[in-house]
Design a protein around this motif. Structure first.
Motif, short mmCIF file in Angstrom:
data_model
loop_
_atom_site.label_atom_id
_atom_site.label_comp_id
_atom_site.label_asym_id
_atom_site.label_seq_id
_atom_site.Cartn_x
_atom_site.Cartn_y
_atom_site.Cartn_z
N ARG A 1 -7.58 4.11 -4.50
CA ARG A 1 -7.25 5.22 -4.00
C ARG A 1 -6.14 6.11 -4.72
O ARG A 1 -5.13 5.35 -5.25
CB ARG A 1 -6.61 4.90 -2.46
N THR A 2 -5.99 7.34 -4.68
CA THR A 2 -5.22 7.98 -5.45
C THR A 2 -4.70 9.32 -4.84
O THR A 2 -5.63 10.14 -4.09
CB THR A 2 -5.68 8.30 -6.85
N TRP A 3 -3.31 9.74 -4.54
CA TRP A 3 -2.88 10.84 -4.29
C TRP A 3 -1.43 11.24 -4.73
O TRP A 3 -0.97 10.48 -5.72
CB TRP A 3 -2.71 10.75 -2.51
N LYS A 4 -1.05 12.54 -4.49
CA LYS A 4 0.24 12.90 -5.01
C LYS A 4 1.14 12.66 -3.92
O LYS A 4 1.34 12.93 -2.85
CB LYS A 4 0.29 14.36 -5.30
N LEU A 5 2.51 12.28 -4.29
CA LEU A 5 3.73 12.12 -3.64
C LEU A 5 4.79 13.15 -4.25
O LEU A 5 5.45 12.41 -4.99
CB LEU A 5 4.18 10.58 -3.75
N ARG B 1 11.55 3.24 0.79
CA ARG B 1 12.45 3.17 -0.42
C ARG B 1 11.66 3.61 -1.51
O ARG B 1 12.00 4.21 -2.61
CB ARG B 1 12.97 1.59 -0.57
N VAL B 2 10.38 2.84 -1.79
CA VAL B 2 9.18 3.07 -2.74
C VAL B 2 8.93 4.58 -3.00
O VAL B 2 9.16 5.17 -4.02
CB VAL B 2 8.18 2.20 -2.99
N GLN B 3 8.50 5.01 -1.90
CA GLN B 3 8.18 6.57 -1.75
C GLN B 3 9.33 7.47 -2.30
O GLN B 3 9.18 8.28 -3.01
CB GLN B 3 7.78 6.92 -0.34
N LYS B 4 10.48 7.07 -1.79
CA LYS B 4 11.58 7.97 -2.07
C LYS B 4 12.01 8.07 -3.63
O LYS B 4 12.26 8.89 -4.05
CB LYS B 4 12.83 7.69 -1.24
N GLY C 1 0.78 -1.26 0.05
CA GLY C 1 0.10 -0.38 0.06
C GLY C 1 0.75 1.20 -0.08
O GLY C 1 0.20 2.38 0.34
N VAL C 2 2.19 1.33 -0.36
CA VAL C 2 3.05 2.23 -0.46
C VAL C 2 3.35 2.70 0.92
O VAL C 2 4.50 3.15 1.11
CB VAL C 2 2.41 3.46 -1.32
N ASN C 3 2.40 3.28 1.60
CA ASN C 3 2.59 3.82 3.21
C ASN C 3 3.45 2.94 4.03
O ASN C 3 3.05 1.75 3.96
CB ASN C 3 1.43 4.11 3.99
#
Length: 521
Positions: free
Chosen positions: A39-43, A12-15, A6-8
């Protein structure tokens, strides 16, 4: 970018997504939604999409059948057990209300004595029904949970399909891998990317199959495989003889489709090259923290670690940050506390109320140190370093497993940027690094007495170990900003002439990056 979570919580993946977007790439990060809708958002400038992923193929066929011989009274696995259990609860709740009505009724009410007798019979019947339903529900639960994929039949089944289908055996042994394909594949095709960054072994197959379909349609997709760990060296998370052979076969089938491979350490890069006969050694992108990313939420500063533990600045505090499992060695931190008076332990873990951590806390209470062990949840990835810096030392007590030996793991770098003295078990790469830099003490894994020695040494003179971080270039080489240069270099090698690199990526990394410690270039 593809990831199977779920990314959160996956820093490593977020960076990687955020820094790639900052370098000028158009980034869509696909992950798995924890709920039934997308679900969608901006990182930063990257777009995150969490896809709904039904997983019917992850269930084994025996879960749909009744175990007549072993559990003859079990309910069928159709959902009727929960229905019956709830129905009995409703019946008993109704009887409780009727009992209350009789209790407050006028004693002279006609038929009241008969109503009491009828109620008594019904209460006895409801109690008996409850026991019967509980027995059958218990048998159903046992039928589901007692089946382990490690008996002779399952080993023979695994060997048969390995012999018949070779690396394609995963289709029989772990069909749940198709659930990822069916959720992610159509979205990847719709996006029509120039490059797919597939994180870890499950997403490798999704990316490779998308590459094959694109080639058939006349489009060229470059595939980057980011191997976070050495799959053959994993301890399977399930008690399942099929899990590891299936996933390693899946990885071997699709590894040849990768146009570039990257991983987290030099040792793992060498293992991957040998395992998959890669033409070149994979690029190394360390799991280092990002020190230049602005906070995604400037109104949410890092929590105070000591405040959450309920202790002041003078109290010795050891912190462990990361996943909680037996092979992570948290037990040794608790077993040592009776010999470390006044010392507190903070466990910053993914599941602070999970069964393993609950067992660790129960053991602490039994030892009389329950008030000195604090289980806390993760914080946002940009808050980790300042959060952990509130401790006196960072602990990495992991056991000897192949994947533990070959990398400087994420918490190693997070502790380092918090300028914490380290207390690490004698797993090969981390122990060698700590001895080389002088930033902490090494103890024998699972040895409580040696762990106590290491803790006492660090707490007696913490500044001696903190001084190691003053070495020129050491911490700068252990930043995500340095690793982002490697990441962007891989992309640009595969897709030359694409976006201009952000100015900061062209800046040299100051200082000597200590190549012997696993820093990739």
């Amino acid at each position: 970018m593809l990831v199977d979570n779920g990314v959160n919580g996956d820093s490593r993946v977020q960076k990687a997504a955020r820094s790639a977007a900052e370098a000028g790439w158009e980034v869509t990060l696909l992950g798995r939604s924890p709920v039934t809708e997308e679900r969608t958002w901006k990182l930063g400038d990257a777009t995150v999409r969490l896809l709904a992923m039904p997983a019917p193929l992850a269930r084994r066929r025996h879960e749909f059948r009744r175990a007549w011989l072993r559990w003859p009274l079990a309910y069928p696995p159709s959902g009727i057990a929960a229905h019956r259990a709830q129905a009995v609860k409703a019946w008993r709740a109704d009887l409780a209300v009727r009992a209350a009505e009789i209790a407050v009724a006028d004693p002279g009410t006609p038929g009241l004595a008969l109503r009491r007798r009828v109620l008594t019979v019904q209460q006895a019947a409801a109690k008996a029904a409850g026991k019967w339903v509980s027995l059958r529900y218990w048998m159903l639960t046992r039928a589901r949970t007692r089946r382990k994929f490690r008996n002779p039949w399952d080993r023979a089944y695994t060997m048969f399909w390995q012999a018949v289908k070779g690396d394609g055996a995963w289709r029989r042994l772990e069909p749940g891998l198709w659930d990822y394909e069916l959720a992610y594949g159509p979205v990847v095709d719709e996006l029509a990317p120039d490059l797919i960054h597939a994180n870890d072994f499950r997403m490798l197959g999704v990316g490779a199959r998308a590459k094959i379909r694109a080639a058939a349609a006349g489009r060229d997709i470059k595939l980057v495989w980011d191997a976070h760990e050495f799959l053959p060296g994993l301890k399977p998370w399930q008690d399942n003889a099929r899990w590891l052979p299936a996933h390693t076969a899946h990885e071997r089938e699709y590894a040849p489709y990768a146009d570039a491979v990257m991983t987290v350490s030099d040792g793992l890069a060498e293992l991957l090259q040998r395992e998959h006969r890669l033409a070149v050694v994979p690029d190394v992108v360390l799991n280092a923290p990002a020190v230049e990313h602005d906070e995604l939420d400037p109104d949410a500063p890092a929590p105070d670690l000591r405040k959450l533990c309920g202790i002041g600045p003078e109290v010795p505090l050891l912190v462990y940050s990361g996943a909680a499992a037996r092979q992570r060695g948290l037990d040794v931190m608790v077993e040592a506390l009776p010999k470390l008076p006044g010392v507190h332990v903070a466990l910053v873990v993914n599941k602070p109320a999970g069964p393993y951590v609950s067992g660790v806390l129960a053991r602490a209470r039994k030892l009389g140190v329950g008030d000195r062990v604090h289980a806390l949840p993760y914080v946002a990835h940009w808050q980790v370093v300042p959060f952990l810096s509130g401790a006196d030392a960072g602990v990495i007590p992991i056991h000897h497993w192949p994947n533990h030996e070959i990398a400087l793991i994420t918490k190693f770098f997070e502790y380092s940027h918090g300028r914490l003295p380290l207390i690490v078990s004698d797993v090969k790469t981390m122990a060698g690094t700590v001895r080389s830099t002088g930033q902490g003490e090494v103890f024998r894994a699972e040895d409580v007495a040696d762990y106590i020695r290491a803790v006492r040494a660090v707490l007696a003179d913490p500044q001696r170990y903190r001084a190691a971080y003053d070495r020129a270039g050491l911490l700068r080489s252990w930043t995500w900003e340095a690793q982002a240069q490697v990441l962007d270099g891989v992309y640009r090698r595969l897709l030359p002439g694409r976006p201009a690199v952000a100015d900061h990526l062209d800046e040299p990394v100051p200082g000597d990056p200590l190549p012997a410690l696993g820093v990739g270039t």
